[in-house]
Scaffold this active site. Structure first.
Site: not given
Ligand code: BES
Ligand code: ZN
Ligand code: ZN
Length: 487
Positions: A260, A267, A337, A339, A341
């Site tokens: 991620d 991030k 970010d 993502e 869900r």
């Protein structure tokens, strides 16, 4: 790790270290002195009190056990499964870090009571983990090693129990390894391969894999959107375990974000460092199915893994754009970010629509906010079903994998209202663990459902008791207990 039990002290074999566990206060100086004289070690009264996890290590002249480790178990009347986990993991890790290979262990009779003894064994096995696959040169210099055998003195061997604990450990370590390996290696393809391997373990397992084309055909547009920035194709993995003709079926869905980056809502690099752990939910689900098959449980279970990387590139999905979902709800992506869900929403909607299970449990490293709310040891749980929650709560008490239920507070749905779509994927800075859960709930319809946010417990910077640093394998034992307590 091999286990051998001998009933008499004299039957013990040679070992690198003999661990002697005491209760606090039950350890009179006389007893302590007996032990210390036996091994010719002068031990002063206050050197060792027997508090939970306290250790005292010394060398002896004795032929069979040249090293002795006194281990404290705390007061006898205060003994709990948690205190057992704490003390026995401490002893095992001490020996492992010293590079010892063969240990023997003697403890008070109380620890031999069936369910306490199970926890003793489980603590020893689960602490004997060390991820060293990626070490090369330095491995020669490391003093550490894994404990290879353990002899338990004063107890009759229970082969069935040992076998079960070996299988549980195997499954938990499988989840830990999957998390700890390089993100580039644990790609969606690799998760597919590991899942397909499960078919070899049991005839009751059938694995179906949707490739990118099939995912598009099924209109899982949220999974496709998250995948757009990645050079790896997405994968939607369905692992079915069917043991009986009952209609009852539990679906476990594991977030399978193999890395991620945050996508275009990138991030910061320090927050990205640990993001290979973002498939820890998937790892727990695959390992749960593995364990279900190993133990030949009489249940029907399906594991679903929506797998993709959340990466960044010219084709990345964009903050502010609206995407369709499998459920036909349109979703405004305010932040790429958030993502997890999105891919879970497609997986949940698919399960509700196609599998129509008795219950769905999703497990996901869904938010960073969960560690602000609950620290590093307690996962957050949400559920729309009391019975399911009660079973999970009980399971958690038995395994020591702590959970705390948070509310699905309907009023906060306001935060997820979008001006241009049916729902948006983030609900602002506050209450982030809850709004993430509410987003998922929007896709479950009437199905009994539970969501477990393991964003705080799946990957640790520092080990804690039986939980190693890095991938912890959180969820596997919890799900086994859950399945065993279903009826
Ligand atoms: N994978 C992260 C959550 C996470 C963070 C897990 C740290 C483990 C450790 C998730 O996809 C994410 O980035 N969530 C965002 C949501 C936010 C954009 C609403 C978060 O928690 O910051
Ligand atoms: Zn994210
Ligand atoms: Zn994520």
């Amino acid at each position: 790790m091999k286990v051998r039990c001998v009933e008499k002290f004299e039957q013990r074999s040679f070992s690198d270290c003999l661990i002697i566990a005491f209760f606090e206060e039950k350890l009179s100086f006389k007893e302590k002195k007996n032990f210390s004289e036996k091994w010719n070690v002068p031990l002063k009264e206050k050197d060792f009190l027997g508090k939970v996890g306290e250790t005292c290590f010394f060398y002896s002249e004795e032929e069979k056990n040249k090293r002795i480790l006194f281990l404290g178990l705390g007061k006898e009347e205060d003994i709990t499964h948690d205190s057992i986990r704490k003390s026995f993991s401490k002893a095992l890790i001490f020996c492992k870090d010293k590079g010892l290979k063969k240990i023997s262990l003697i403890f008070p009779d109380k620890c031999m009571l069936k369910d306490l003894f199970k926890t003793v064994l489980e603590s020893l096995f689960l602490s004997n983990y060390w991820f060293h696959r990626l070490k090369k040169d330095s491995l020669k210099e490391e003093k550490k090693s894994l404990i290879q055998s353990i002899e338990i003195i004063g107890i009759k061997e229970d082969k069935k129990l040992i076998d079960k604990i070996e299988k549980i450990t195997d499954a938990v370590n499988m989840a830990r390894d999957l998390v700890n390996n390089n993100a580039d290696d644990t790609s969606p393809k690799r998760l597919e391969e590991v899942s397909l391997e499960l078919e070899k373990i049991s005839k009751k397992i059938k694995v179906t894999v949707f490739d990118k084309e099939k995912i598009a055909e099924e209109k899982m547009d949220l999974l496709l959107a998250v995948n757009r920035g990645s050079s790896f194709a997405p994968s939607f993995i369905i692992i079915d375990y069917t043991s009986n003709q009952d209609k009852d079926r539990t679906v476990f869905i594991g977030k399978g974000i193999t890395y991620d980056t945050g996508g275009l809502s990138l991030k910061p690099s320090n927050a990205m460092e640990t993001m290979k752990c973002d498939m820890a939910g998937a790892a727990s689900v695959i390992s749960t199915l593995y364990l279900t098959a190993l133990l030949d449980l009489n249940v029907n279970v399906t594991g679903i893994i929506p797998a993709t990387e959340n990466s960044i590139g010219p084709k990345s999905y964009k903050p502010g754009d609206v995407y369709n979902s499998y459920s036909k709800k349109s979703v405004e992506v305010e932040n790429t970010d958030a993502e997890g869900r999105l891919v879970l929403a497609d997986a949940i909607a698919y399960a509700v629509d196609k599998i129509k299970p008795s219950r769905i449990i999703d497990i996901a490293t869904l938010t960073g906010a969960v560690s602000i709310a609950l620290g590093e040891e307690i996962a957050a749980v949400f559920s729309n079903d009391e019975k399911m929650w009660e079973i999970l709560k009980k399971a958690s008490e038995n395994t020591g994998e702590k959970v705390w239920r948070l509310p699905l507070y309907k009023e906060y749905m306001e935060k997820l209202k979008s001006k241009i779509a049916d729902i948006k994927n983030v609900g602002g800075r506050t209450g982030g663990v809850i709004t993430a859960a509410l987003f998922l709930e929007a896709f479950v319809k009437n199905t009994c459902w539970m969501h477990i946010d393991i964003g705080n417990v799946a990957y640790l910077k520092k080990r804690k008791g039986i939980m190693p640093d890095m991938g912890t394998g959180f969820g596997v034992r919890l799900f086994l207990e859950f399945l065993e307590n279903l009826k």
